[in-house]
Scaffold this active site. Sequence first.
Site, PDB file in Angstrom:
ATOM      1  N   GLY A  16       0.843  -1.205   0.000  1.00 53.53           N
ATOM      2  CA  GLY A  16       0.000   0.000   0.000  1.00 53.53           C
ATOM      3  C   GLY A  16       0.875   1.252   0.000  1.00 53.53           C
ATOM      4  O   GLY A  16       1.852   1.322   0.732  1.00 53.53           O
ATOM      5  N   ARG A  77       1.095  -5.362  -5.170  1.00 62.93           N
ATOM      6  CA  ARG A  77       1.288  -6.520  -4.294  1.00 62.93           C
ATOM      7  C   ARG A  77       1.457  -7.705  -5.235  1.00 62.93           C
ATOM      8  O   ARG A  77       0.585  -7.958  -6.056  1.00 62.93           O
ATOM      9  CB  ARG A  77       0.086  -6.693  -3.365  1.00 62.93           C
ATOM     10  N   ASP A 108       5.301  -4.558   6.051  1.00 61.57           N
ATOM     11  CA  ASP A 108       5.589  -5.933   6.438  1.00 61.57           C
ATOM     12  C   ASP A 108       5.782  -6.901   5.258  1.00 61.57           C
ATOM     13  O   ASP A 108       6.785  -7.613   5.176  1.00 61.57           O
ATOM     14  CB  ASP A 108       4.354  -6.373   7.238  1.00 61.57           C
ATOM     15  N   THR A 130       4.299   2.895   5.802  1.00 65.69           N
ATOM     16  CA  THR A 130       2.904   2.454   5.800  1.00 65.69           C
ATOM     17  C   THR A 130       2.107   3.361   6.737  1.00 65.69           C
ATOM     18  O   THR A 130       2.592   3.708   7.820  1.00 65.69           O
ATOM     19  CB  THR A 130       2.729   0.976   6.249  1.00 65.69           C
ATOM     20  N   ASP A 132      -0.166   2.527   8.482  1.00 65.67           N
ATOM     21  CA  ASP A 132      -0.644   1.755   9.638  1.00 65.67           C
ATOM     22  C   ASP A 132       0.266   1.899  10.864  1.00 65.67           C
ATOM     23  O   ASP A 132      -0.170   1.637  11.982  1.00 65.67           O
ATOM     24  CB  ASP A 132      -0.753   0.262   9.280  1.00 65.67           C
ATOM     25  N   ASP A 134       2.476  -0.021  11.949  1.00 65.35           N
ATOM     26  CA  ASP A 134       2.332  -1.274  12.696  1.00 65.35           C
ATOM     27  C   ASP A 134       3.591  -2.144  12.662  1.00 65.35           C
ATOM     28  O   ASP A 134       3.514  -3.349  12.881  1.00 65.35           O
ATOM     29  CB  ASP A 134       1.134  -2.061  12.137  1.00 65.35           C
ATOM     30  N   ARG A 176      -5.414  -1.741   8.933  1.00 63.72           N
ATOM     31  CA  ARG A 176      -5.385  -3.198   8.745  1.00 63.72           C
ATOM     32  C   ARG A 176      -5.735  -3.893  10.062  1.00 63.72           C
ATOM     33  O   ARG A 176      -6.812  -3.653  10.578  1.00 63.72           O
ATOM     34  CB  ARG A 176      -4.026  -3.645   8.212  1.00 63.72           C
TER      35      ARG A 176
HETATM   36  O1  F6P Z   1      -1.489  -1.145   4.740  1.00 57.75           O
HETATM   37  C1  F6P Z   1      -2.030   0.061   4.317  1.00 57.75           C
HETATM   38  C2  F6P Z   1      -3.503  -0.089   4.067  1.00 57.75           C
HETATM   39  O2  F6P Z   1      -4.005   1.166   3.663  1.00 57.75           O
HETATM   40  C3  F6P Z   1      -4.315  -0.639   5.253  1.00 57.75           C
HETATM   41  O3  F6P Z   1      -4.590   0.339   6.216  1.00 57.75           O
HETATM   42  C4  F6P Z   1      -5.523  -1.165   4.554  1.00 57.75           C
HETATM   43  O4  F6P Z   1      -6.124  -2.212   5.291  1.00 57.75           O
HETATM   44  C5  F6P Z   1      -4.969  -1.676   3.256  1.00 57.75           C
HETATM   45  O5  F6P Z   1      -3.747  -1.012   3.028  1.00 57.75           O
HETATM   46  C6  F6P Z   1      -5.867  -1.471   2.071  1.00 57.75           C
HETATM   47  O6  F6P Z   1      -5.299  -2.070   0.980  1.00 57.75           O
HETATM   48  P1  F6P Z   1      -5.801  -1.871  -0.520  1.00 57.75           P
HETATM   49  O7  F6P Z   1      -5.244  -0.569  -1.013  1.00 57.75           O
HETATM   50  O8  F6P Z   1      -5.239  -3.022  -1.252  1.00 57.75           O
HETATM   51  O9  F6P Z   1      -7.297  -1.827  -0.483  1.00 57.75           O
END
Ligand code: F6P
Length: 328
Positions: A16, A77, A108, A130, A132, A134, A176
């Site tokens: 992300g 990803r 991560d 990120t 997050d 985290d 997340r």
């Molecule tokens: O890890 C960053 C994040 O924005 C999280 O907070 C969220 O759950 C996820 O990515 C969303 O991913 P995507 O952009 O694939 O919907």
Amino acid sequence: MDNKKIKRIGVLTSGGDAPGMNAAVRAVVRTAISCDMECIGIRRGWQGLINSDFMPMKGDSVNHILSRGGTILYTARSDDFMTEEGRKKAVSTCKMLGIDAIIAIGGDGTFRGALELSRLGVPVVGIPATIDNDLGCSNYTIGFDTACNTAIECIDRLRDTMQSHERCSVVEVMGRNAGFLALYVAIAAGATAVLVPERELDFQKDVVERIQNARLAGNTHFMIVVAEGVGSAFEIGARIKEELGMDPRVTVLGHIQRGGSPNARDRETATRMGYFAVKTLAEGRSNCIVGTKQGGIVDIPIEEALTMKKRLQMERYNVLEAMGNFSH
Ligand code: F6P
């Protein structure tokens, strides 16, 4: 490929995106040049390394990106990178392009990919980015502060209309499986209550009683912040309706939180981390993640970094509780 002088670095962003990724890319490119190294931008993360999707980067390739959100290198990803075959292709790309080391900017999942690549002999350094926040290996991750500020701005706007209509607002924020973003935002926005995945939900105590107490203290509008890791804000809204007979409005902030120009903290941290990552390679160290610790930047071996856990400070939850009965 280990243990030789690094002359050419590949830089990529993966997972992300986060505000400040561009600032980190810029710092990597500019620092590499100052250390007489070349830099190649790998587009679309690990998938780009498999597909040989690259762009040569000079000092001016990164002009005017310090303040830009997103990532000029694109991100992805990659399922292919989970396979041995995919990773072998990535190693071939490094050989073909003469890349001596990779700097991977992400979270991560990005670092798990970095570990696998390092095991195939490609030196790697990771930079944590990120929203997050985290990652156990770094007190701070690029993008968190900007995302918090974006969420707070949205909540302040919601509060205006909630206050006028004397309503209850339920706001879902990203994060997340972690509640760092939600808890920080809830304190800064003066929320009535916050629900985070790290704390088992007692709906009566954590939501119903908090709204009731706030009402008894004279409040006529209420702000409930829900971390996405807890579940759907719509379900929380429905339960509030059922238990309290209110008619809450639910807002999922979603990807709004990932966009926008990085703020000072994210630009500054990303620049220092990018600089530190290149210097780490120049000094002959690799296969590590750079992270913030007590105001400074340190590097931690990837394997160890991936085992490190960050604890949500529940003291902060108590801080919010102490504020909650009064108007924000
Ligand atoms: O890890 C960053 C994040 O924005 C999280 O907070 C969220 O759950 C996820 O990515 C969303 O991913 P995507 O952009 O694939 O919907």
